[in-house]
Design a protein around this motif. Structure first.
Motif, PDB file in Angstrom:
ATOM      1  N   ALA A 110      55.870  36.550  48.942  1.00 58.09           N
ATOM      2  CA  ALA A 110      56.892  36.976  48.484  1.00 58.09           C
ATOM      3  C   ALA A 110      56.695  38.313  47.242  1.00 58.09           C
ATOM      4  O   ALA A 110      57.390  39.253  46.881  1.00 58.09           O
ATOM      5  N   VAL A 111      55.405  38.026  47.002  1.00 62.22           N
ATOM      6  CA  VAL A 111      55.124  39.558  46.174  1.00 62.22           C
ATOM      7  C   VAL A 111      55.188  40.721  47.407  1.00 62.22           C
ATOM      8  O   VAL A 111      55.864  42.297  47.109  1.00 62.22           O
ATOM      9  N   SER A 112      55.005  40.225  48.551  1.00 60.44           N
ATOM     10  CA  SER A 112      55.000  41.582  49.909  1.00 60.44           C
ATOM     11  C   SER A 112      56.735  42.297  49.525  1.00 60.44           C
ATOM     12  O   SER A 112      57.066  43.545  49.549  1.00 60.44           O
ATOM     13  N   ARG A 113      57.475  41.463  49.548  1.00 54.76           N
ATOM     14  CA  ARG A 113      58.915  41.501  50.117  1.00 54.76           C
ATOM     15  C   ARG A 113      59.601  41.865  49.305  1.00 54.76           C
ATOM     16  O   ARG A 113      60.385  42.716  48.862  1.00 54.76           O
ATOM     17  N   PHE A 114      58.415  41.930  47.217  1.00 55.24           N
ATOM     18  CA  PHE A 114      59.456  42.748  46.395  1.00 55.24           C
ATOM     19  C   PHE A 114      58.960  44.079  45.987  1.00 55.24           C
ATOM     20  O   PHE A 114      58.581  44.586  45.353  1.00 55.24           O
ATOM     21  N   GLY A 115      57.307  44.265  47.048  1.00 55.18           N
ATOM     22  CA  GLY A 115      56.854  45.791  47.035  1.00 55.18           C
ATOM     23  C   GLY A 115      55.736  46.169  45.844  1.00 55.18           C
ATOM     24  O   GLY A 115      55.759  46.641  45.745  1.00 55.18           O
ATOM     25  N   GLY A 116      55.591  44.403  45.317  1.00 49.86           N
ATOM     26  CA  GLY A 116      54.313  43.823  44.406  1.00 49.86           C
ATOM     27  C   GLY A 116      52.564  44.514  45.125  1.00 49.86           C
ATOM     28  O   GLY A 116      52.414  44.702  46.470  1.00 49.86           O
ATOM     29  N   SER A 117      52.364  43.543  44.075  1.00 48.33           N
ATOM     30  CA  SER A 117      50.982  43.707  45.028  1.00 48.33           C
ATOM     31  C   SER A 117      50.276  42.163  45.139  1.00 48.33           C
ATOM     32  O   SER A 117      49.811  41.737  43.807  1.00 48.33           O
ATOM     33  N   ILE A 118      49.190  42.185  45.447  1.00 45.43           N
ATOM     34  CA  ILE A 118      48.384  40.996  45.613  1.00 45.43           C
ATOM     35  C   ILE A 118      47.088  40.886  44.756  1.00 45.43           C
ATOM     36  O   ILE A 118      46.835  39.255  44.891  1.00 45.43           O
ATOM     37  N   SER A 119      46.601  41.742  44.118  1.00 48.75           N
ATOM     38  CA  SER A 119      45.651  41.260  43.548  1.00 48.75           C
ATOM     39  C   SER A 119      46.580  42.970  41.609  1.00 48.75           C
ATOM     40  O   SER A 119      45.965  43.809  41.942  1.00 48.75           O
ATOM     41  N   ALA A 120      46.455  42.216  40.768  1.00 48.70           N
ATOM     42  CA  ALA A 120      46.887  42.998  39.550  1.00 48.70           C
ATOM     43  C   ALA A 120      45.410  43.396  38.931  1.00 48.70           C
ATOM     44  O   ALA A 120      44.663  44.667  38.376  1.00 48.70           O
ATOM     45  N   GLU A 121      44.562  42.283  38.501  1.00 46.84           N
ATOM     46  CA  GLU A 121      43.520  42.988  37.940  1.00 46.84           C
ATOM     47  C   GLU A 121      42.444  41.581  38.028  1.00 46.84           C
ATOM     48  O   GLU A 121      41.371  41.615  37.634  1.00 46.84           O
ATOM     49  N   HIS A 122      42.894  40.791  38.847  1.00 46.78           N
ATOM     50  CA  HIS A 122      41.394  39.729  39.098  1.00 46.78           C
ATOM     51  C   HIS A 122      40.582  40.593  40.520  1.00 46.78           C
ATOM     52  O   HIS A 122      39.291  40.013  40.956  1.00 46.78           O
ATOM     53  N   GLY A 123      41.168  41.181  41.474  1.00 45.21           N
ATOM     54  CA  GLY A 123      40.319  41.790  42.213  1.00 45.21           C
ATOM     55  C   GLY A 123      40.795  40.636  44.072  1.00 45.21           C
ATOM     56  O   GLY A 123      41.407  39.779  43.921  1.00 45.21           O
ATOM     57  N   ILE A 124      40.140  40.872  44.899  1.00 48.70           N
ATOM     58  CA  ILE A 124      40.449  40.568  46.394  1.00 48.70           C
ATOM     59  C   ILE A 124      39.370  39.860  46.890  1.00 48.70           C
ATOM     60  O   ILE A 124      39.963  38.463  46.825  1.00 48.70           O
ATOM     61  N   GLY A 125      38.670  39.771  46.373  1.00 52.40           N
ATOM     62  CA  GLY A 125      36.717  39.039  46.547  1.00 52.40           C
ATOM     63  C   GLY A 125      36.741  38.053  48.208  1.00 52.40           C
ATOM     64  O   GLY A 125      36.972  38.715  48.556  1.00 52.40           O
ATOM     65  N   VAL A 126      36.640  36.859  48.149  1.00 51.75           N
ATOM     66  CA  VAL A 126      36.996  36.379  49.600  1.00 51.75           C
ATOM     67  C   VAL A 126      38.316  36.018  49.505  1.00 51.75           C
ATOM     68  O   VAL A 126      38.986  36.034  50.679  1.00 51.75           O
TER      69      VAL A 126
END
Ligand code: 2HG
Ligand code: ZN
Length: 447
Positions: free
Chosen positions: A388-404
């Motif tokens: 859903a994030v991707s469909r709206f052109g968003g980012s999968i991490s705003a502030e926590h990071g990607i990590g594992v």
């Protein structure tokens, strides 16, 4: 290796990590293991420890307060844990420059206190301030509740020292406001999640303390209604620090878990705070006087009580079990549709799962917590929320990071060309993959 490490940092600072707090992350979702935790006490010791670890063919995970939420700081594959908490020096603030020099292991709270002692403020703030360390917050480019006014951690870092995998040192500790001499190595370390270097020191920007605050909680009918309020107050006042969004379910849960008092009942709650150096003149309350329901904090105790309902979200949700956490940004205009799409997608995958959403409304940053989930099946939930994030052109991490937690989904936010550039940077700075090799970039061969 152990005796070489002991010779560098002393017997007390090398130990077996099995069963220690260094191997599990705060959420309990990411459980690792290691036979070595080492705590260097200086930049030179960090360098020497790296030399020894490499000589023994081992790899390293740098760790601060271990409050991360994406498994980026725990030894999931038996890595050596390098804990930076001994580098906890907090310098005397330079009041004229509005800066402070600190060690990577200093907590956010210790820096906030040092700043407050001279009438200044370190503007990065969030619930885990008492344990999160400056090094960890730089490595993850942590956000928090004041990003709206002051930016993320990256915007506060005016100086940095880091030790690279080969022992070379990158240092820009002069705290210069302007320095146009090529690539921004300091910026590169911000958000690098321990993959490019071990951060040892920083110079941080401080801001005026603005101790006169106004704090108001507003009840809203919908996400769009809350956004209208945010647009209105941010348009009318330059002093808005925070605009935090919560749901009825989230606030009810916190009230129940910590025994807090809800000022009123609403579908959505918006907590807004402004601060100025002048005596508070009720501007915020006036802007919101037509709203109903609304609660104005008329004392420091009242303010604390309202903030408690926000600050205790993460710990209260944790009482329901180990949550799956999605820390996402979407364009402001899509926030409302994103929330309903993500909820629908999660219940289509698992009707039993519960979704609790909260976040930083003005930044378009929502924390989607999924509870009751079967963690083994996390890919289905990941696909529901991050899709859903991707469909709206968003980012999968705003502030926590990607990590594992999100590495296999990086392609939803970064193009193949961008991931290739990131891999090239990683190879240039850490060709042997010694520093946190299992986070951020997708595993070799995927994406
Ligand atoms: C916050 O805003 C943190 O409180 C934690 O970023 C969010 O627990 C979470 O999902
Ligand atoms: Zn947050």
């Amino acid at each position: 290796m152990l005796s070489d490490l002991r010779a560098i940092v002393g017997d007390d600072h090398v130990f077996d990590g099995r069963g220690s707090s260094h191997v599990d992350d705060w959420t309990g979702r990411f459980r690792g293991h290691t036979d070595v935790v080492v705590r260097p006490g200086s930049t030179d010791e960090v360098r020497e420890v790296l030399r020894v670890v490499r000589a023994h063919g081992r790899v390293v995970v740098a760790q601060g307060g271990n409050t991360g939420l994406v498994g980026g700081g725990v030894p999931l594959s038996g890595e050596v844990v390098m804990s930076l908490t001994r580098l906890n020096h907090v310098g005397v603030p330079d009041v004229a420059a509005r800066q402070i020099e600190v060690g990577a292991g200093a907590t956010v709270e210790a820096v906030q206190q040092a700043a407050a002692a001279v009438g200044l403020r370190y503007p990065v703030d969030f619930g885990s301030r008492g344990s999160a360390t400056i090094g960890g917050t730089i490595a993850t480019n942590a956000g928090g509740v004041n990003v709206l006014r002051y930016g993320s951690t990256r915007a506060q870092v005016v100086g940095l020292e880091a030790v690279l995998a080969d022992g070379s040192i990158v240092s820009t500790m002069a705290g210069l406001m302007k320095d146009n001499t090529g690539y921004d190595l300091r910026g590169l370390m911000c958000g690098s999640e321990g993959t490019l270097g071990i951060i040892t020191k920083a110079v941080l920007r401080l801001v005026p303390a603005h101790e006169h605050r106004e704090t108001v909680m507003v009840g809203c009918a919908s996400v769009d209604d809350a956004l209208d309020v945010v647009t209105m107050v941010c348009g009318a006042s330059e002093s808005i620090d925070a605009a935090e969004l919560m749901t009825r379910r989230g606030v009810d849960l916190v009230a129940e878990v910590v025994g807090a008092h809800r000022p009123f009942e609403a579908e959505w709650y918006l907590l807004i705070e402004s601060s100025t150096s002048r005596e508070a003149d009720g501007t915020l309350a006036r802007l919101l006087e037509r709203r109903d329901p609304v609660a104005v904090a008329d004392s420091p105790g009242r303010r604390e009580a309202l903030w408690r309902l926000r600050d205790e979200h993460t710990s209260s949700i944790a009482t329901l079990g180990v949550p799956l956490k999605y820390d996402v940004t979407v364009p402001l205009r899509s926030m409302s549709d994103f929330v309903s799409d993500a909820r629908t997608a999660v219940s289509a995958f698992d009707p039993e799962a519960e979704v609790i959403v909260f976040g930083h409304a003005a930044d378009g940053n929502l924390h989607v917590n999924v509870i009751g989930a079967n963690l083994e099946d996390h890919r289905g939930f990941d696909a529901a929320v991050l899709g859903a994030v991707s469909r709206f052109g968003g980012s999968i991490s705003a502030e926590h990071g990607i990590g594992v937690a999100k590495r296999e989904w990086l392609h939803l936010s970064r193009s193949a060309d961008e991931i290739a550039v990131m891999r090239a940077i990683k190879r240039a700075l850490d060709p042997d993959g010694v520093l946190n090799p299992n986070v951020l970039l997708p595993a070799d061969g995927s994406n």
